[in-house]
Design a protein around this motif. Structure first.
Motif, mmCIF file in Angstrom:
data_model
loop_
_atom_site.group_PDB
_atom_site.id
_atom_site.type_symbol
_atom_site.label_atom_id
_atom_site.label_comp_id
_atom_site.label_asym_id
_atom_site.label_seq_id
_atom_site.Cartn_x
_atom_site.Cartn_y
_atom_site.Cartn_z
ATOM 1 N N UNK A 93 39.258 30.212 -1.848
ATOM 2 C CA UNK A 93 40.573 29.765 -1.267
ATOM 3 C C UNK A 93 40.275 29.804 0.316
ATOM 4 N N UNK A 94 40.119 28.460 0.817
ATOM 5 C CA UNK A 94 39.885 28.552 2.506
ATOM 6 C C UNK A 94 41.382 28.660 3.035
ATOM 7 N N UNK A 95 41.615 29.571 3.631
ATOM 8 C CA UNK A 95 42.930 29.867 4.250
ATOM 9 C C UNK A 95 42.789 29.592 5.925
ATOM 10 N N UNK A 96 43.481 28.642 6.461
ATOM 11 C CA UNK A 96 43.263 28.522 7.790
ATOM 12 C C UNK A 96 44.661 28.584 8.412
ATOM 13 N N UNK A 97 44.454 29.416 9.651
ATOM 14 C CA UNK A 97 45.528 29.539 10.415
ATOM 15 C C UNK A 97 45.792 28.411 11.492
ATOM 16 N N UNK A 98 46.617 27.354 11.737
ATOM 17 C CA UNK A 98 46.908 26.694 12.643
ATOM 18 C C UNK A 98 47.895 26.845 13.648
ATOM 19 N N UNK A 99 47.582 26.868 14.832
ATOM 20 C CA UNK A 99 48.528 27.395 15.879
ATOM 21 C C UNK A 99 48.889 26.010 16.488
ATOM 22 N N UNK A 100 50.319 25.634 16.583
ATOM 23 C CA UNK A 100 50.688 24.465 17.384
ATOM 24 C C UNK A 100 50.625 24.978 18.527
ATOM 25 N N UNK A 101 50.060 24.082 19.689
ATOM 26 C CA UNK A 101 50.100 24.539 20.922
ATOM 27 C C UNK A 101 50.068 23.370 22.162
ATOM 28 N N UNK A 102 51.065 23.251 22.835
ATOM 29 C CA UNK A 102 51.045 22.075 23.751
ATOM 30 C C UNK A 102 51.715 22.820 25.139
ATOM 31 N N UNK A 103 51.164 21.945 26.167
ATOM 32 C CA UNK A 103 51.885 22.138 27.465
ATOM 33 C C UNK A 103 53.147 21.818 27.970
ATOM 34 N N UNK A 104 53.619 20.684 27.344
ATOM 35 C CA UNK A 104 54.635 20.192 27.606
ATOM 36 C C UNK A 104 55.942 20.507 27.130
ATOM 37 N N UNK A 105 56.370 22.106 27.148
ATOM 38 C CA UNK A 105 57.335 22.746 26.684
ATOM 39 C C UNK A 105 58.555 22.198 27.289
ATOM 40 N N UNK A 106 59.583 21.952 26.768
ATOM 41 C CA UNK A 106 60.785 21.428 27.572
ATOM 42 C C UNK A 106 61.571 22.361 28.158
ATOM 43 N N UNK A 107 61.684 23.706 27.694
ATOM 44 C CA UNK A 107 62.263 24.709 28.569
ATOM 45 C C UNK A 107 61.331 25.374 29.409
ATOM 46 N N UNK A 108 60.034 25.620 29.332
ATOM 47 C CA UNK A 108 59.250 26.317 30.299
ATOM 48 C C UNK A 108 57.913 25.664 30.036
ATOM 49 N N UNK A 109 57.589 24.651 31.016
ATOM 50 C CA UNK A 109 56.280 23.627 30.681
ATOM 51 C C UNK A 109 55.174 24.835 31.177
ATOM 52 N N UNK A 110 54.044 24.384 30.292
ATOM 53 C CA UNK A 110 52.876 25.321 30.674
ATOM 54 C C UNK A 110 52.909 26.733 30.368
ATOM 55 N N UNK A 111 54.046 27.174 29.549
ATOM 56 C CA UNK A 111 54.416 28.521 29.273
ATOM 57 C C UNK A 111 53.266 29.391 28.357
ATOM 58 N N UNK A 112 52.477 28.382 27.771
ATOM 59 C CA UNK A 112 51.229 29.044 26.942
ATOM 60 C C UNK A 112 50.102 29.485 27.837
ATOM 61 N N UNK A 113 49.864 29.047 29.022
ATOM 62 C CA UNK A 113 49.040 29.309 29.820
ATOM 63 C C UNK A 113 49.402 30.214 30.967
ATOM 64 N N UNK A 114 50.528 30.833 30.997
ATOM 65 C CA UNK A 114 51.072 31.649 31.995
ATOM 66 C C UNK A 114 50.288 32.753 31.683
ATOM 67 N N UNK A 115 49.914 33.498 32.931
ATOM 68 C CA UNK A 115 48.936 34.515 32.898
ATOM 69 C C UNK A 115 49.935 35.813 32.973
ATOM 70 N N UNK A 116 49.474 36.952 32.092
ATOM 71 C CA UNK A 116 50.114 38.244 32.192
ATOM 72 C C UNK A 116 48.843 39.195 32.310
ATOM 73 N N UNK A 117 48.785 39.976 33.329
ATOM 74 C CA UNK A 117 47.565 40.687 33.913
ATOM 75 C C UNK A 117 46.395 39.565 33.739
ATOM 76 N N UNK A 118 45.446 39.882 33.285
ATOM 77 C CA UNK A 118 44.320 39.042 33.163
ATOM 78 C C UNK A 118 44.114 38.072 32.186
ATOM 79 N N UNK A 119 45.159 37.691 31.372
ATOM 80 C CA UNK A 119 44.871 36.757 30.421
ATOM 81 C C UNK A 119 46.120 35.798 30.128
ATOM 82 N N UNK A 120 45.832 34.593 29.600
ATOM 83 C CA UNK A 120 47.055 33.894 29.065
ATOM 84 C C UNK A 120 47.771 34.150 28.094
ATOM 85 N N UNK A 121 49.075 33.789 27.950
ATOM 86 C CA UNK A 121 49.703 34.207 26.779
ATOM 87 C C UNK A 121 48.858 33.574 25.486
ATOM 88 N N UNK A 122 48.595 32.358 25.406
ATOM 89 C CA UNK A 122 47.921 31.794 24.278
ATOM 90 C C UNK A 122 46.560 32.720 23.851
#
Length: 175
Positions: A1-30
């Protein structure tokens, strides 16, 4: 059985645009999230489903940098984006994760997948969100490609197209 994780990701968040690529220390949250999801033992592939919008080009660039598969589709019709991503990567079982869970625990994801695999003969959908069993941020849903395809074909409500699982949850509860 092919099990695939699919992560929904987009930059246009209504509450905090770009949050998934905000940096914490040396990496983005994504980046943190994808690294954690790569440790899920029971998944065969990890795919980021983002939009065709130019604003999501940095998401695609990050995926390329990290060697993570990606798919680009509609921003508004998330259900179709998810469906076509699953189809492109030959998913038989899908693991739905949203990009706003950067601290997700790979062991929790493995547990939900394991539960699904043990009960797949009698259920098409399992999650730890319908009835909260883990804290927010550990949200994991697993379902069959056939359920996703049924939703893609039959979901008529805008709310069922803007989100991936409302139709699936409703249909699975009736079986």
């Amino acid at each position: 059985m092919q099990t695939v994780i699919i992560v929904q990701a987009r930059m246009n968040s209504s509450r905090l645009p770009g949050k998934i690529l905000k940096r914490v220390l040396d990496k983005t949250l994504l980046e943190y999230q994808l690294e954690r999801l790569q440790r899920v033992k029971s998944a065969d592939n990890l795919v980021v489903a983002t939009t065709v919008n130019n604003s999501d080009d940095p998401v695609v660039e990050l995926c390329k940098q990290l060697g993570v598969s990606y798919y680009r589709g509609s921003e508004e019709d998330v259900l179709s984006r998810y469906y076509y991503a699953a189809r492109e990567y030959n998913a038989e079982a899908l693991v739905r994760i949203t990009a706003d869970c950067p601290l997700i625990d790979p062991q929790v994801v493995d547990r939900v997948i394991a539960y699904y695999l043990r009960h797949m003969d009698s259920c098409d959908y399992v999650s730890n969100v319908s009835q909260r069993t883990y804290p927010r941020g550990m949200d994991t849903e697993v379902f069959t490609f056939s359920m996703l395809e049924e939703a893609h074909i039959n979901a008529l409500e805008i709310s069922e197209q803007e989100h991936v699982t409302p139709y699936i949850r409703k249909a699975a509860s009736k079986r």
